[in-house]
Design a protein around this motif. Structure first.
Motif, short mmCIF file in Angstrom:
data_model
loop_
_atom_site.label_atom_id
_atom_site.label_comp_id
_atom_site.label_asym_id
_atom_site.label_seq_id
_atom_site.Cartn_x
_atom_site.Cartn_y
_atom_site.Cartn_z
N SER A 5 144.89 -56.37 -19.25
CA SER A 5 145.26 -57.18 -20.41
C SER A 5 146.74 -57.56 -20.35
CB SER A 5 144.93 -56.46 -21.71
OG SER A 5 145.63 -55.25 -21.79
N PHE A 6 147.03 -58.68 -20.98
CA PHE A 6 148.36 -59.28 -20.99
C PHE A 6 148.65 -59.70 -22.42
CE2 PHE A 6 150.96 -63.21 -20.61
CZ PHE A 6 152.01 -62.75 -19.83
N VAL A 7 149.77 -59.27 -22.96
CA VAL A 7 150.21 -59.67 -24.30
C VAL A 7 151.63 -60.22 -24.15
CG1 VAL A 7 150.70 -58.92 -26.65
CG2 VAL A 7 148.79 -57.91 -25.40
N GLU A 8 151.85 -61.42 -24.68
CA GLU A 8 153.15 -62.07 -24.52
C GLU A 8 153.51 -62.83 -25.79
OE1 GLU A 8 156.53 -62.97 -23.57
OE2 GLU A 8 155.49 -62.12 -21.85
N CYS A 32 138.42 -64.46 -17.24
CA CYS A 32 139.55 -64.23 -18.13
C CYS A 32 139.21 -64.86 -19.46
CB CYS A 32 140.83 -64.91 -17.63
SG CYS A 32 141.57 -64.19 -16.18
N LYS A 33 139.68 -64.26 -20.51
CA LYS A 33 139.50 -64.86 -21.83
C LYS A 33 140.60 -64.36 -22.74
CE LYS A 33 136.16 -61.45 -23.44
NZ LYS A 33 134.85 -61.27 -24.07
N ALA A 74 141.47 -59.91 -18.36
CA ALA A 74 140.86 -60.32 -17.10
C ALA A 74 139.89 -59.23 -16.66
CB ALA A 74 141.92 -60.54 -16.03
N ILE A 75 138.79 -59.65 -16.05
CA ILE A 75 137.78 -58.73 -15.54
C ILE A 75 137.67 -58.96 -14.03
CG2 ILE A 75 135.36 -58.05 -15.63
CD1 ILE A 75 135.36 -59.23 -18.52
#
Length: 108
Positions: A5-8, A32-33, A74-75
């Protein structure tokens, strides 16, 4: 499967993001979602859907009282996910914000 996971909080650049996904996203990323904060339309949330190299960005609702930030999951195949590489790829899509522009307008 493995997830990343990405948090920005910094807005992302839409063209940079779409280009990165089509050119550079590793083939082992199945999907990805997430929700995006795009510099091109900071008032609205966008929904990101990626399957392979296909990218779909859909305008969603206004952010309203919610703090704008991008959140992406992302998976990938469980043994091939490179979290550092993915962070670099998505991080490279941050929009360049010119902090001098407001001062120039105020002085001009």
């Amino acid at each position: 499967f493995s997830t990343w996971s990405f948090v920005e909080a910094v807005p992302l650049d839409r063209k940079a993001l779409e280009g990165m996904i089509k050119r550079d996203l590793p083939a082992n990323i199945y999907r990805c979602k997430g929700f995006l904060n795009l510099a091109e339309d900071p008032a609205h949330r966008y929904v990101l859907q990626v399957v392979g190299r296909r990218v779909q960005l859909t305008k969603d609702r206004p952010w309203g009282a919610e703090t704008p930030r991008s959140r992406i999951v992302a998976i990938a195949h469980r043994t091939t996910l490179d979290a550092g590489h993915l962070a670099d790829l998505f991080g490279s899509c941050r929009a360049v914000i010119d902090i001098e522009a407001p001062r120039q307008l105020a002085a001009g």
